[in-house]
Write a protein that holds these residues in place. Structure first.
Motif, PDB file in Angstrom:
ATOM      1  N   LEU A 108       4.450   6.935   2.870  1.00 48.43           N
ATOM      2  CA  LEU A 108       4.701   5.771   3.713  1.00 48.43           C
ATOM      3  C   LEU A 108       4.236   4.558   2.926  1.00 48.43           C
ATOM      4  O   LEU A 108       3.099   4.510   2.463  1.00 48.43           O
ATOM      5  CB  LEU A 108       3.929   5.887   5.026  1.00 48.43           C
TER       6      LEU A 108
ATOM      7  N   GLN B 280       0.723   5.203   1.281  1.00 50.09           N
ATOM      8  CA  GLN B 280      -0.020   6.209   2.025  1.00 50.09           C
ATOM      9  C   GLN B 280       0.679   7.544   1.848  1.00 50.09           C
ATOM     10  O   GLN B 280       1.647   7.855   2.540  1.00 50.09           O
ATOM     11  CB  GLN B 280      -0.126   5.861   3.501  1.00 50.09           C
TER      12      GLN B 280
ATOM     13  N   TYR C 143       0.849  -1.188   0.000  1.00 47.07           N
ATOM     14  CA  TYR C 143       0.000   0.000   0.000  1.00 47.07           C
ATOM     15  C   TYR C 143       0.886   1.241   0.000  1.00 47.07           C
ATOM     16  O   TYR C 143       1.999   1.222   0.534  1.00 47.07           O
ATOM     17  CB  TYR C 143      -0.876   0.058   1.252  1.00 47.07           C
TER      18      TYR C 143
ATOM     19  N   LEU D 211       3.389   0.702   3.021  1.00 45.15           N
ATOM     20  CA  LEU D 211       3.040  -0.339   3.974  1.00 45.15           C
ATOM     21  C   LEU D 211       2.905  -1.682   3.279  1.00 45.15           C
ATOM     22  O   LEU D 211       2.350  -1.773   2.184  1.00 45.15           O
ATOM     23  CB  LEU D 211       1.729   0.007   4.678  1.00 45.15           C
TER      24      LEU D 211
ATOM     25  N   PHE E 280      -0.251  -5.783   9.161  1.00 48.89           N
ATOM     26  CA  PHE E 280       0.599  -4.773   8.548  1.00 48.89           C
ATOM     27  C   PHE E 280       1.957  -4.660   9.212  1.00 48.89           C
ATOM     28  O   PHE E 280       2.095  -4.855  10.420  1.00 48.89           O
ATOM     29  CB  PHE E 280      -0.092  -3.404   8.614  1.00 48.89           C
ATOM     30  N   GLY E 281       2.932  -4.326   8.395  1.00 50.15           N
ATOM     31  CA  GLY E 281       4.250  -3.998   8.889  1.00 50.15           C
ATOM     32  C   GLY E 281       4.301  -2.546   9.324  1.00 50.15           C
ATOM     33  O   GLY E 281       3.330  -1.815   9.159  1.00 50.15           O
ATOM     34  N   PRO E 282       5.426  -2.114   9.846  1.00 50.49           N
ATOM     35  CA  PRO E 282       5.558  -0.743  10.343  1.00 50.49           C
ATOM     36  C   PRO E 282       5.716   0.297   9.238  1.00 50.49           C
ATOM     37  O   PRO E 282       5.570   1.482   9.489  1.00 50.49           O
ATOM     38  CB  PRO E 282       6.811  -0.802  11.207  1.00 50.49           C
ATOM     39  N   GLY E 283       6.024  -0.160   8.035  1.00 54.42           N
ATOM     40  CA  GLY E 283       6.127   0.775   6.924  1.00 54.42           C
ATOM     41  C   GLY E 283       7.535   1.264   6.653  1.00 54.42           C
ATOM     42  O   GLY E 283       8.427   1.196   7.510  1.00 54.42           O
TER      43      GLY E 283
END
Lengths: 115, 112
Positions: A88, A37, A35, A90, A106-109
């Motif tokens: 960001l 952001q 994703y 993700l 989700f990971g921390p990005g």
């Protein structure tokens, strides 16, 4: 149990450069989602990989690409970076596709800044 | 245009107060996810709703999906500073449920 991990955490690039982001899913998960952001735009679906194949992609140009490795980790590549790619990024993973909703973890990005 | 509309866009509440965040879709939802995001960090899954009229609770957070499956609300009771963050609703089309889309988020600040 280790969660989704992403690397690097932060990245600064200049316009025209290329970048590779990495994601390791939760052990046993075979699907990886990416994703973007961007500020003020909310979360946008980029790519979905499952069992090593690209299954779906969002409305992003071809310079956004990636792959999934046999161990289910994934890379997201962005070529010819543009200022608006600053965002960001993700990564999320889910267990095997079963024809119904699976929770995404989700990971921390990775925060990418393009100058 | 956003397929999921969230309101309000931001919210500042005094600690201990209750609050509600809404998520509205123009289409019937196959399922609706609520996430919390700490500023600049990854998303934390809160809960998922699939059935019309369904209601789920986790600690002081309750989410409901209306009977028509086009609107969901997230209610926080007796808010705490730890509730601060961005709340996102997410969903996927009925026949393309691996192509997620999200609302624009609601930024919540809780004043101690």
């Amino acid at each position: 149990e280790a969660g989704v991990t992403q690397s690097p955490t932060h990245l600064i690039k200049t316009r025209g450069q290329q970048v590779t982001l990495r994601c390791s899913p939760i052990s046993g998960h075979t699907s990886v989602y990416w994703y973007q952001q961007a500020l003020g735009l909310g979360l946008q679906f980029l790519l979905w990989y499952d069992e090593g194949e690209e299954r779906n992609r969002g409305n992003f140009p071809p310079r956004f690409s990636g792959r999934q490795f046999p161990n289910y980790s994934s890379e997201l590549n962005v070529n010819a970076l543009e200022l608006e790619d600053s965002a960001l990024y993700l990564c999320a993973s889910t267990s095997a596709y079963s024809g119904s909703y699976n929770e995404q973890f989700f990971g921390p990005g990775t925060r990418l800044t393009v100058l | 245009s956003q397929e999921l509309e969230q309101s309000p866009q931001s919210l500042i509440v005094q600690e201990g107060k209750n609050l509600t965040i809404n998520c509205t879709s123009s289409k019937t939802l196959y399922g609706l996810y609520w996430y919390k995001q700490k500023y600049g960090e990854g998303l934390i899954f809160l809960m998922m709703l699939q059935k019309g009229g369904e209601e789920k609770s986790h600690e002081k957070i309750t989410a409901k999906l209306d009977e028509k499956k086009q609107q969901s609300s997230l209610h926080i009771t007796a808010s705490q500073p730890s509730h601060a963050g961005i709340y996102l609703c997410g969903a996927a089309p009925r026949y393309n449920f691996n192509k997620f889309y999200f609302g624009s988020g609601t930024k919540l600040n809780v004043k101690p």
